[in-house]
Design an enzyme around this catalytic site. Structure first.
Site, mmCIF file in Angstrom:
data_model
loop_
_atom_site.group_PDB
_atom_site.id
_atom_site.type_symbol
_atom_site.label_atom_id
_atom_site.label_comp_id
_atom_site.label_asym_id
_atom_site.label_seq_id
_atom_site.Cartn_x
_atom_site.Cartn_y
_atom_site.Cartn_z
ATOM 1 N N GLU A 1 39.204 92.838 92.076
ATOM 2 C CA GLU A 1 39.739 92.143 93.256
ATOM 3 C C GLU A 1 39.141 90.749 93.327
ATOM 4 O O GLU A 1 37.924 90.593 93.303
ATOM 5 C CB GLU A 1 39.420 92.931 94.523
ATOM 6 N N ALA B 1 51.449 99.274 104.392
ATOM 7 C CA ALA B 1 50.137 99.678 103.893
ATOM 8 C C ALA B 1 50.042 101.184 103.720
ATOM 9 O O ALA B 1 49.457 101.675 102.746
ATOM 10 C CB ALA B 1 49.047 99.185 104.842
ATOM 11 N N ALA C 1 42.192 89.009 87.757
ATOM 12 C CA ALA C 1 42.621 89.626 86.502
ATOM 13 C C ALA C 1 43.845 88.922 85.925
ATOM 14 O O ALA C 1 44.744 88.500 86.660
ATOM 15 C CB ALA C 1 42.935 91.097 86.730
ATOM 16 N N HIS D 1 50.927 117.169 129.681
ATOM 17 C CA HIS D 1 51.397 116.371 130.819
ATOM 18 C C HIS D 1 50.206 115.777 131.552
ATOM 19 O O HIS D 1 49.206 116.458 131.743
ATOM 20 C CB HIS D 1 52.202 117.264 131.769
ATOM 21 N N GLY E 1 40.259 95.229 100.705
ATOM 22 C CA GLY E 1 41.128 95.516 101.836
ATOM 23 C C GLY E 1 42.451 94.787 101.774
ATOM 24 O O GLY E 1 43.398 95.135 102.473
#
EC number: 1.8.1.4
Length: 464
Positions: free
Chosen positions: A36, A319, A119, A443, A41
């Site tokens: 990453e 997501a 990458a 309820h 995230g």
């Protein structure tokens, strides 16, 4: 370049799909490397789902305080409030930091090797990573999972920069503009536009289609449009953007008449596209669906042992879809039998009121050749909604007429996003109207409207 790093599973992208795949792979004992370049995230956690909901909440609380400073039926009176937007952003950032740290801790706990860098594909078994700290690293793998996500669509006639911003900048304002023009009447533009309006900013929305949220049926979007107008948001529907002007933007309506809309800032929110360019993905020669990587019902691409999940694999760009796909791919690599074939994937617009859909709409059911029962129950007849000052909207159910199988749910109203779980679960488990109607609902809750909609479809709603 340092020594080659070898692994069983290499994941490109640390967003919801990528990091969930990595965690599950680690749990299953699969040697895993996750690459990453930005923060763990992905868009969702850093500049999307989470920070936008934080800003929406802060804006709602500020609006409440301003309301209580005038007259409130609740009897609450306060002095006129002010907001320190810098502190608001700090609070939002603290939430993001806490969650990203949590993701990092989970990856470490399950033995995932996280490589910070960008990458570049070499082939179906290897990538070269430009390390965030300098230098490069070659990584080779048996399985390559592509989870690079998506990016905002930019408009050539309205390039980003200066007073033209994307959702990323809108989520971290250094100060609030006096007037904001939002280009795009989809969920991103409306969520942020609503938040800015509640923070005291004058807001105008420009949408080329004749109504907002064009991906949803008009019965659902009408209450949202009405609420926006009550809030003071200007809606320029059926208007095409011509480009920037000295004081804002120029637009043209359906009759061909042009006008200028003044703005201190212009937010471009016209959708997202798969991040399929800029990292040599094309060298793999994968089958594509436009910009998205084409996958089968196991998220396999056209190349053996190369997988793709989440936004990179196309719509719906959600997501929770990416997370489910990531978990599945990890289990498939571990030898488990899995298939990605959900009955429905819920979608939520965090506008005010909120909109949630799961399964087929009445029109979609009709187009599919299904003869269906359709019934709605209004929140105006729900006691909990009244106590929340939120009696706007409804819950709607779509079910087959022959066997009462529920095929779709829709709702618009305050906090209806929390009904999405019940909607998806009932569809996934093959519930019939009788199952929903016969389940005792607590309820007083908003969820009672779900039961009442099913009862109404059966012809005997109790409270309407």
């Amino acid at each position: 370049m340092s020594q080659i790093l070898k692994t069983s599973l290499l994941i490109v992208g640390g967003g919801p799909g990528g990091y969930v795949a990595a965690i599950r792979a680690g749990q299953l004992g699969i040697p895993t490397v996750l690459v990453e370049g930005a923060a763990l995230g992905g868009t969702c956690l850093n500049v999307g789902c989470i920070p936008s909901k934080a800003l929406i909440h802060a804006a709602e609380e500020y609006l409440k305080a301003r309301h209580y400073a005038s007259r409130s039926a609740l009897g609450i009176q306060v002095q006129a409030p002010s907001i320190d937007i810098a502190r608001t952003v700090e609070w939002k950032d603290a939430i993001v930091d806490r969650l990203t740290s949590g993701v990092a801790a989970l990856l470490k706990k399950h033995g995932v090797d996280v490589v910070q860098g960008w990458a570049r594909i070499l082939d179906g078994k290897s990538v070269a990573v430009e390390l965030a700290g300098g230098g490069s690293q070659r990584i080779e793998c048996e399985h390559l999972l592509l989870a690079a996500g998506s990016q905002s669509v930019e408009l050539p006639i309205l390039p980003l920069g200066g007073k033209v911003i994307s959702s990323t900048e809108a989520l971290a304002p250094g100060s609030l503009p006096k007037r904001l023009v939002v280009v795009g009447g989809g969920y991103i533009g409306l969520e942020l536009g609503t938040a800015y309006r509640k923070l005291g900013v004058e807001v105008a929305v420009v949408e080329a289609q004749p109504r907002i949220l064009p991906g949803y049926d008009e019965e659902l979007t009408k209450p949202v449009a009405q609420a926006l107008r009550r809030l003071g948001v200007e809606l320029y529907l059926g208007h095409s953007l011509l480009g920037p002007s000295e004081n804002g933007v120029r637009v043209r309506d359906g009759a061909g008449e042009e006008r200028e809309i003044a703005a201190d800032q212009v937010l471009v929110a016209v959708g997202r596209k798969p991040r399929s360019e800029g990292w040599n993905l094309e060298s793999l020669g994968l089958d594509m669906n436009g910009r998205a990587v084409k996958v089968d019902d196991q998220c396999r691409t056209s190349m053996r042992n190369v997988w793709a999940i989440g936004d990179l694999a196309g719509e719906p760009m959600l997501a929770h879809r990416a997370m489910a796909q990531g978990e599945m791919v990890a289990e498939l690599i571990a030898g488990k039998r899995r298939q990605f074939a959900p009955v429905a994937i819920p979608a939520v617009c965090f506008t005010d009121p909120e909109v949630v859909v799961a399964g087929l709409s009445p029109e979609q059911a009709k187009d599919a050749g299904l003869d269906c029962l359709v019934a709605s129950f209004p929140f105006a007849a729900n006691g909990r909604a009244m106590t929340l000052e939120a009696n706007e909207g409804f819950v709607r159910v779509v079910a087959r007429r022959d066997n009462h199988l529920v095929v779709g749910w829709q709702a618009v109203g305050k906090a209806v996003s929390e009904l999405s779980t019940a909607f998806a679960q009932s569809l996934e488990m093959g519930a019939r109207l009788e199952d929903i109607a016969g389940t005792i609902h607590a309820h007083p809750t908003l969820g009672e409207a779900v039961q009442e909609a099913a009862l109404r479809a059966l012809g005997h709603a109790l409270h309407i």
